[in-house]
Enzyme design. Structure first.
Site, PDB file in Angstrom:
ATOM      1  N   GLU A 255       0.883  -1.175   0.000  1.00 57.26           N
ATOM      2  CA  GLU A 255       0.000   0.000   0.000  1.00 57.26           C
ATOM      3  C   GLU A 255       0.910   1.210   0.000  1.00 57.26           C
ATOM      4  O   GLU A 255       1.569   1.521   0.993  1.00 57.26           O
ATOM      5  CB  GLU A 255      -0.912  -0.023   1.228  1.00 57.26           C
ATOM      6  CG  GLU A 255      -1.974   1.067   1.222  1.00 57.26           C
ATOM      7  CD  GLU A 255      -1.627   2.233   2.133  1.00 57.26           C
ATOM      8  OE1 GLU A 255      -1.190   3.266   1.587  1.00 57.26           O
ATOM      9  OE2 GLU A 255      -1.777   2.107   3.345  1.00 57.26           O
ATOM     10  N   CYS A 294      -1.543   9.037   3.232  1.00 57.32           N
ATOM     11  CA  CYS A 294      -1.419   8.402   1.917  1.00 57.32           C
ATOM     12  C   CYS A 294      -2.669   8.627   1.075  1.00 57.32           C
ATOM     13  O   CYS A 294      -2.653   8.416  -0.128  1.00 57.32           O
ATOM     14  CB  CYS A 294      -1.146   6.914   2.070  1.00 57.32           C
ATOM     15  SG  CYS A 294      -2.336   6.057   3.121  1.00 57.32           S
TER      16      CYS A 294
END
Length: 683
Positions: A255, A294
């Protein structure tokens, strides 16, 4: 100086020497020495596999779920102590709430998933597959916990949520974890883990912690292990490509930070609620966690005739963002997590300046409340504008991991999606529009390049969790640049840590393995009516064979009158020409209701209530003169915990209802769900 310790092999230990001095991101003061040098990672991983793994695998999904719930409740009670530590990472109270209590929320959400799993240590996946003519050989799938350990390498921005959102899933699956948070903020992770270990809610070996650099932590991973990495795409890809990870087929979930985009719909005009919602949402995404997410909005894509209005409104909001010590009243944005993050951010801002214009913000010229700018890791929000996104493409390549974003114009919705997709894959995109058709068009065009898409309008804004908030029951990940991985996702996330295996055999064999009655399996007749048996007494496969009943015209007419269902096929024999029916047909719900009247034992007993029907099917018409009977079989049992001392100890029992005619053919099938009292009321 304080040692930020590691918890490995059942002990709190300090690493050798000094790998890093952890510092308060606000004031620059020293917090403690961080090191994991000298740790025996082969022994640590082996400890998880041999001590934590067996203990977790002995537990059923119901027990694991209750364990997570107990842990969440425990941490919530002592949550205030974590906030003071969190301030030292540069986070505001709201930032800390997202990290700390958002992490606890992941524990609660995964605990609730136990209701979707059997009362077994392993999962029964899907339904049976018929593999033979006479039904004596069938197939099925089960999913068992992997016999390895989950190694979670996490980023610095969410030292609590980043850990808990991952371990909640692997613990629910029955797999132990070794957590390696970023060394820069691992002091907060250590604080939480100390309380988790002290609570003794998790079995020993289920959770280990490495607070330092963790060099060598992946050297001894093997088949059955799972590695998850959150951080930069460049580092993640290097780890993912390690030869022994490939050779040993180690599961790797990446990720990575991505260039997420938010789009203002072409229908939205200044003055509309959606315009204000868009500006507020983008401003919040720029400043929350000082942009260190993120999922933060890096590209702000707006209609070209609205870009000046959006720029003006957004700058107005950014000017009101007070920066400083998050403990101070009025501070809306704290600092970055460390001075090294400031240096990296400055380098990437300089790169973007080569191809686009700064319209707001200056890394040198801004005010700080309650702290010294040169001591802490403070930066100003920075807003760029790029009027030529197809020519000046750095904006689609360079990520500034901080409070930085870029305004980009578009000519039409198709172009907006094209620009969003130029990021080569992201964790999330969003569109704010008052027109659901525009929302649909954007989603269809953009979904292949984004792991999540939020469509926001005035109707949903009040309860929206926001562009940048991944939710435990939805997948978190994305294609391309975002890493191609998936985290969380509710039940999907748990299945990630299970090995799916096809099983084949006689229905009796598959029933024994799955503990779910399979079509074609033996149905021994119950010596005592199933409604007279307590939860512990019931055995999967035991069956009540009821008396039979011949359906009459009067039955059908009476049911039509009572139910009000006068559909022509049940009441008008003259209207059946051109239909599939040979004559008046009994209502499907009459057949099911009559079946209930046949299989129910009406006396007071252990059955507390019937609360639903699953998988109801009417497979053959029932005409007047046909005779029906019922095979009533224990299909599956699921334990339940008591909600309080005064609660009744009970479990859920699923019964298979097979209604058949005089030829032995099934005319209706259903699964009914009942709540059944236990004999032992102490559990």
């Amino acid at each position: 100086m304080q040692q930020i310790q590691n918890y490995v092999q059942g002990e709190w230990v300090s690493g050798q020497g000094e790998e890093l001095i952890a510092r308060d991101a606000i004031h620059g003061t020293e917090i403690g020495i961080v090191s994991s040098a000298g740790l025996d990672y082969e022994a640590i991983l082996d400890y998880g596999r041999k001590v934590g793994g067996p203990a977790l695998r002995k537990m059923t999904f119901q027990e694991r779920g209750r364990m997570l719930k107990a842990l969440a409740l425990h941490l919530v009670k002592i949550k205030d102590q974590f906030y003071e530590t969190s301030f030292k990472t540069g986070a505001t109270k709201i930032d800390s709430w997202v990290d700390i209590e958002g992490g606890f929320g992941n524990l609660f959400a995964n605990a609730s998933l136990r209701r979707q799993f059997p009362d077994l240590p392993y999962y029964v996946d899907g339904s049976h597959a018929p593999l033979s003519k006479n039904g004596t050989f069938i197939g099925h799938h089960i999913m068992v916990p992997k016999r390895g350990v989950a190694i979670h390498i996490n980023a610095f921005n969410f030292p609590v949520w980043g850990m808990l959102e991952k371990i909640a899933v692997n613990l629910m699956a029955g797999v132990p974890a070794v957590v390696k948070p970023s060394e820069y903020t691992s002091f907060l992770t250590e604080h939480v883990v100390r309380e988790i270990i002290a609570s003794k809610i998790l079995p020993e070996g289920a959770l280990q912690l490495v607070t330092g650099l963790g060099r060598g932590i992946l050297d001894h991973v093997t088949t059955g292990d799972t590695v998850t990495f959150t951080g930069s795409a460049a580092t993640g890809k290097k780890l993912q490509a390690l030869p022994h990870i490939i050779d040993r087929s180690v599961t790797f979930n990446l990720e990575a930070d991505s260039l997420n985009a938010s789009v203002l719909g072409p229908d939205v005009e200044p003055g509309m609620p959606e315009f204000d919602i868009f500006v507020k949402e983008v401003q919040r995404e720029i400043t929350t966690k000082a942009g260190q997410k993120c999922t933060a909005v890096r590209r702000i894509i707006v209609p070209e005739d609205k870009i000046d209005a959006v720029q003006e409104a957004l700058i107005s909001r950014l000017q009101k963002t007070s920066i400083g010590d998050p403990r101070m009243e009025g501070v809306r944005m704290g600092s970055l997590a460390s001075s090294i993050q400031v240096e990296r951010l400055a380098e990437n801002i300089a790169r973007l300046k080569n191809s686009q214009e700064v319209v707001y913000g200056d890394l040198r010229d801004f005010e700080v409340m309650g702290a010294q700018k040169d001591k802490g890791a403070f930066v100003s929000p920075t807003l760029f504008r790029n009027d030529n996104p197809f020519t000046n493409t750095d904006v689609h390549e360079v990520e500034c991991f901080g409070p930085v974003s870029t305004l980009i114009p578009y000519k039409g919705l198709a172009e907006a999606a094209e620009i969003a997709n130029m990021g080569k894959g992201s964790l999330v995109s969003s569109i704010i529009t008052a027109d659901d058709k525009i929302g649909r068009e954007y989603v269809v065009e953009a979904a292949h390049m984004h792991g999540r898409i939020m469509v926001l309008n005035a109707k949903s804004a009040k309860e929206s969790t926001g562009h940048g908030s991944p939710m435990p029951l939805l997948t978190h990940g994305g294609p391309g640049r975002a890493g191609g991985g998936e985290e969380m996702g509710g039940k999907r996330g748990v299945l990630h840590y299970l090995q799916r295996t096809a099983i084949q055999g006689h229905p009796d064999t598959i029933t024994e393995i799955t503990q779910v009655y399979q079509p074609g399996a033996s149905r021994p007749e119950a010596e005592k009516h199933l409604f007279r048996q307590h939860f512990e007494e019931l055995k999967v496969g035991e069956t009540v064979y009821t008396h039979r009943h011949t359906v009459t015209d009067a039955d059908i007419a009476s049911f039509a009158q009572v139910s009000g269902d006068n559909f022509y096929a049940h009441v008008d024999a003259t209207s059946l020409e051109g239909t599939i029916f040979e004559g008046k047909v009994a209502h499907g719900y009459y057949v099911l209701s009559k079946a209930a009247g046949m299989f129910v034992d009406p006396r007071k007993g252990p059955v507390l209530l019937n609360y639903g029907i699953d998988e109801c099917r009417f497979t053959k018409p029932v005409y007047p003169g046909m005779t029906i009977g019922v095979k009533f079989t224990v299909k599956e049992k699921i334990d339940q915990e008591k909600r309080s001392e005064d609660d009744i100890a009970k479990g859920i029992v699923k019964f298979n209802v097979d209604v058949y005619d005089e030829e032995g053919e099934t005319v209706a099938l259903a699964t009914i769900l009942t709540m059944v009292k236990k004999m032992d009321q102490s559990v």
